[in-house]
Design a protein around this motif. Structure first.
Motif, PDB file in Angstrom:
ATOM      1  N   ALA A 231       0.886  -1.263  -0.007  1.00 55.90           N
ATOM      2  CA  ALA A 231       0.478  -0.584   0.022  1.00 55.90           C
ATOM      3  C   ALA A 231       0.954   1.515   0.228  1.00 55.90           C
ATOM      4  O   ALA A 231       0.374   2.214  -0.582  1.00 55.90           O
ATOM      5  N   ALA A 232       2.046   1.150   0.787  1.00 52.87           N
ATOM      6  CA  ALA A 232       2.416   2.261   0.751  1.00 52.87           C
ATOM      7  C   ALA A 232       3.553   2.663  -0.844  1.00 52.87           C
ATOM      8  O   ALA A 232       3.472   3.710  -0.614  1.00 52.87           O
ATOM      9  N   ALA A 233       3.859   1.362  -1.451  1.00 49.59           N
ATOM     10  CA  ALA A 233       4.349   1.434  -2.596  1.00 49.59           C
ATOM     11  C   ALA A 233       3.052   2.157  -3.929  1.00 49.59           C
ATOM     12  O   ALA A 233       3.630   3.307  -4.616  1.00 49.59           O
ATOM     13  N   LEU A 234       1.948   1.709  -3.618  1.00 46.91           N
ATOM     14  CA  LEU A 234       1.171   2.527  -4.310  1.00 46.91           C
ATOM     15  C   LEU A 234       0.915   4.143  -4.057  1.00 46.91           C
ATOM     16  O   LEU A 234       0.633   4.553  -5.111  1.00 46.91           O
ATOM     17  N   PHE A 235       0.498   4.826  -2.636  1.00 49.61           N
ATOM     18  CA  PHE A 235       0.444   5.572  -2.023  1.00 49.61           C
ATOM     19  C   PHE A 235       1.558   6.024  -1.404  1.00 49.61           C
ATOM     20  O   PHE A 235       1.177   6.424  -0.432  1.00 49.61           O
TER      21      PHE A 235
ATOM     22  N   ASP B 282       2.757   9.443  -1.451  1.00 53.75           N
ATOM     23  CA  ASP B 282       3.149  10.549  -0.780  1.00 53.75           C
ATOM     24  C   ASP B 282       1.784  10.363   0.385  1.00 53.75           C
ATOM     25  O   ASP B 282       1.409  11.243   1.192  1.00 53.75           O
ATOM     26  N   ALA B 283       1.523   9.441   0.896  1.00 54.03           N
ATOM     27  CA  ALA B 283       0.609   9.359   1.985  1.00 54.03           C
ATOM     28  C   ALA B 283       1.014   9.325   3.328  1.00 54.03           C
ATOM     29  O   ALA B 283       1.946   8.651   3.207  1.00 54.03           O
ATOM     30  N   PRO B 284       0.244   9.854   4.636  1.00 48.94           N
ATOM     31  CA  PRO B 284       0.846  10.162   5.584  1.00 48.94           C
ATOM     32  C   PRO B 284       1.432   9.032   5.869  1.00 48.94           C
ATOM     33  O   PRO B 284       0.821   7.603   6.279  1.00 48.94           O
ATOM     34  N   ALA B 285       2.668   8.847   7.479  1.00 46.90           N
ATOM     35  CA  ALA B 285       2.408   7.794   7.546  1.00 46.90           C
ATOM     36  C   ALA B 285       1.677   7.194   8.400  1.00 46.90           C
ATOM     37  O   ALA B 285       1.354   7.592   9.418  1.00 46.90           O
ATOM     38  N   GLY B 286       1.456   6.051   8.532  1.00 49.14           N
ATOM     39  CA  GLY B 286       0.436   4.904   9.077  1.00 49.14           C
ATOM     40  C   GLY B 286      -0.610   4.926   9.183  1.00 49.14           C
ATOM     41  O   GLY B 286      -1.290   4.686   9.591  1.00 49.14           O
ATOM     42  N   ALA B 287      -0.940   5.649   7.657  1.00 49.47           N
ATOM     43  CA  ALA B 287      -2.652   5.649   6.974  1.00 49.47           C
ATOM     44  C   ALA B 287      -2.876   5.015   6.529  1.00 49.47           C
ATOM     45  O   ALA B 287      -4.127   4.349   5.718  1.00 49.47           O
ATOM     46  N   ALA B 288      -2.038   3.512   5.689  1.00 50.89           N
ATOM     47  CA  ALA B 288      -1.991   2.651   5.161  1.00 50.89           C
ATOM     48  C   ALA B 288      -2.298   0.979   5.711  1.00 50.89           C
ATOM     49  O   ALA B 288      -2.387   1.419   6.933  1.00 50.89           O
TER      50      ALA B 288
END
Length: 71
Positions: free
Chosen positions: A59-63, A65-71
């Motif tokens: 999920a982190a690789a897909l997004f 720019d998402a805030p840490a812990g959001a995945a």
């Protein structure tokens, strides 16, 4: 996938060729309908390219720019 599971009893999925295709969407449907985990992903051509699936890292690789812990 449903019929195959009924015949042999699947315990998890391996998603191969993740490096260059858009197969993730099809797997989401299978995971949702059958309740099976993705256990490994293939990031290349050989058996040595199989890696344990980490949903948070995926999920982190897909997004990125998402805030840490959001995945």
């Amino acid at each position: 996938a449903r019929e195959f599971n009924e015949t042999v009893g699947i315990t998890g999925l391996i998603l191969t060729k993740l490096d260059g295709t858009a197969r993730g969407g099809a797997v989401v449907s299978v995971v949702d309908q059958l309740g099976l985990p993705v256990k490994f992903v293939g990031l290349g051509e050989g058996v040595d390219d199989l890696q344990t699936f980490d949903p948070r890292a995926f999920a982190a690789a897909l997004f990125p720019d998402a805030p840490a812990g959001a995945a």
